[in-house]
Write an enzyme that holds these catalytic residues in place. Structure first.
Site, PDB file in Angstrom:
ATOM      1  N   HIS A 115      72.634  -3.625 129.879  1.00  0.00           N
ATOM      2  CA  HIS A 115      72.341  -2.318 128.849  1.00  0.00           C
ATOM      3  C   HIS A 115      70.895  -2.031 128.994  1.00  0.00           C
ATOM      4  O   HIS A 115      69.908  -3.064 128.815  1.00  0.00           O
ATOM      5  CB  HIS A 115      73.003  -2.829 127.568  1.00  0.00           C
ATOM      6  N   GLU A 137      72.373 -13.502 124.192  1.00  0.00           N
ATOM      7  CA  GLU A 137      73.854 -13.158 124.013  1.00  0.00           C
ATOM      8  C   GLU A 137      75.039 -14.070 124.659  1.00  0.00           C
ATOM      9  O   GLU A 137      75.983 -13.575 124.775  1.00  0.00           O
ATOM     10  CB  GLU A 137      73.881 -11.602 124.720  1.00  0.00           C
ATOM     11  N   HIS A 142      70.116 -10.122 121.416  1.00  0.00           N
ATOM     12  CA  HIS A 142      69.135  -9.663 122.187  1.00  0.00           C
ATOM     13  C   HIS A 142      67.979  -9.181 121.233  1.00  0.00           C
ATOM     14  O   HIS A 142      67.263  -8.805 121.685  1.00  0.00           O
ATOM     15  CB  HIS A 142      69.489  -8.815 123.308  1.00  0.00           C
ATOM     16  N   ASP A 169      69.712 -11.270 129.525  1.00  0.00           N
ATOM     17  CA  ASP A 169      70.799 -11.297 128.680  1.00  0.00           C
ATOM     18  C   ASP A 169      71.962 -11.867 129.504  1.00  0.00           C
ATOM     19  O   ASP A 169      72.030 -11.259 130.847  1.00  0.00           O
ATOM     20  CB  ASP A 169      70.852  -9.690 128.251  1.00  0.00           C
ATOM     21  N   ASP A 176      74.872 -11.130 129.630  1.00  0.00           N
ATOM     22  CA  ASP A 176      75.743 -10.041 130.005  1.00  0.00           C
ATOM     23  C   ASP A 176      75.300  -9.175 131.389  1.00  0.00           C
ATOM     24  O   ASP A 176      75.961  -8.332 131.846  1.00  0.00           O
ATOM     25  CB  ASP A 176      76.176  -9.190 129.102  1.00  0.00           C
ATOM     26  N   ASP A 202      69.947  -7.014 132.384  1.00  0.00           N
ATOM     27  CA  ASP A 202      70.739  -6.915 131.312  1.00  0.00           C
ATOM     28  C   ASP A 202      72.003  -5.633 131.730  1.00  0.00           C
ATOM     29  O   ASP A 202      71.560  -5.094 132.691  1.00  0.00           O
ATOM     30  CB  ASP A 202      70.093  -6.112 130.013  1.00  0.00           C
ATOM     31  N   HIS A 233      70.749  -5.276 118.168  1.00  0.00           N
ATOM     32  CA  HIS A 233      70.593  -5.882 119.626  1.00  0.00           C
ATOM     33  C   HIS A 233      70.732  -4.607 120.539  1.00  0.00           C
ATOM     34  O   HIS A 233      70.456  -4.894 121.867  1.00  0.00           O
ATOM     35  CB  HIS A 233      71.691  -6.894 119.771  1.00  0.00           C
ATOM     36  N   ASP A 247      69.528  -1.014 126.222  1.00  0.00           N
ATOM     37  CA  ASP A 247      68.802  -1.460 124.879  1.00  0.00           C
ATOM     38  C   ASP A 247      67.735  -0.639 124.425  1.00  0.00           C
ATOM     39  O   ASP A 247      66.745  -1.147 123.781  1.00  0.00           O
ATOM     40  CB  ASP A 247      68.456  -2.909 124.902  1.00  0.00           C
TER      41      ASP A 247
END
Length: 307
Positions: free
Chosen positions: A130, A276, A101, A231, A233, A128, A145, A132
């Site tokens: 996260h 990702e 990412h 992403d 995830d 996502d 990332h 980030d």
């Protein structure tokens, strides 16, 4: 809903340069093997596969001054920025196939420049687990990332915050983050300080995904370029195990489909990152196949004709 989409360009960026695990460099070809191009073409979309970009290999070194592989990350993101920008100038919809990412820095920097050049307002949906929004001060790993949103908002090394010659590429007000469920302690303070608009999983549990997406898409209109940074995830690992940074408690299959369908209903999708995906951690390309299924919904696939 029968909607015409602009021609699409697939751009592979096979690198795990910003990640903590090896394997995301195989993501672009896993998405191709899962039939991404053919699935979009079957929906009547004009698809051109531009192949894979090239860049420096992953040296797999510890952080230097708080950042892992910064020169290599800059080189990859510059290549992504130039490739995405070229497709936008041709009136095409770029789909970046990552890779990790950190590549969102180059992709979204190009989109932000395009919006300034064309007078469009930019909205970024960051799907996502996260936020980030890390910096080298608050993350011990130095993995970039975990930093792209911060870099895009002008917080980070000059080589990334000024990648497009303008800093910052984004303001936090242009970003909506959906599905967040893992934020580092120091990162939490930064998110609050900068007023990042985060729809975390607690909020989604409380109000539902429909209302969440209505809020995330509020104000998107004909003058808006909508960029989706997906992403993998973002998804619950029970349905999408092929990522390096799994976090339990993410959106399930139906919630993820609703997200994509509501984005499609907006009619404003202008660019997309898919990042990702790590096939080395997957089972029989299951996660890539799911990602392709969701992207089909992003391009208008639905159970019934809707208007």
């Amino acid at each position: 809903m029968n909607r015409r989409y602009p021609p699409v360009s697939l751009i592979g960026a096979p690198t795990d340069i910003g990640a903590g695990d090896r394997g995301a460099l195989l993501g672009p070809d896993a998405l191709r093997i899962a039939g991404l191009g053919a699935a979009l073409a079957a929906r009547g979309v004009d698809v051109a596969d531009r192949g894979n970009l090239t860049g420096p290999r992953n040296p797999w070194q510890p952080p230097i001054d708080g950042y892992r592989h910064l020169p290599e990350v800059v080189a990859w993101n510059r290549a992504v920025m130039e490739a995405v920008g070229a497709e936008l100038r041709e009136g095409r919809l770029p789909i970046l196939l990552g890779g990790d990412h950190c590549l969102g820095i180059g992709s979204i920097t190009a989109v932000a420049r395009h919006c300034r050049d064309t007078g469009k307002r930019l909205r970024v949906l960051w799907l996502d687990a996260h936020a980030d929004f890390n910096t080298h001060d608050v993350t011990p790993s130095g993995n970039i990332h975990g930093m792209p949103v911060a870099c895009l908002c002008g917080i980070g090394p000059d080589a990334l915050t000024h990648l497009g010659g303008d800093a910052p590429a984004l303001s936090p007000a242009q970003v909506r983050q959906v599905g967040i469920r893992s934020v580092d302690e120091g990162e939490k303070r930064l998110v609050k300080e900068h007023g990042l608009d985060v729809y975390d999983m607690r909020y989604i549990d409380e109000v539902g995904m429909k209302r969440t997406m209505e809020e995330a898409l509020a104000g998107v209109d004909a003058d808006t370029h909508l960029h989706v940074s997906f992403d993998v995830d973002f998804l619950d690992p029970s349905i999408a195990p092929g990522v390096g940074t799994t976090v339990p408690g993410g959106p399930n299959y139906r919630e993820a489909q609703l997200v994509m369908e509501m984005i499609a209903d907006s009619g404003r999708l202008g660019s997309l990152d898919i990042v990702e995906l790590n096939p080395t951690l997957d089972t029989r390309n299951r996660t890539a196949l799911l990602a392709v299924d969701l992207v089909e919904s992003l391009f208008g696939k639905s159970t019934l004709m809707r208007d």
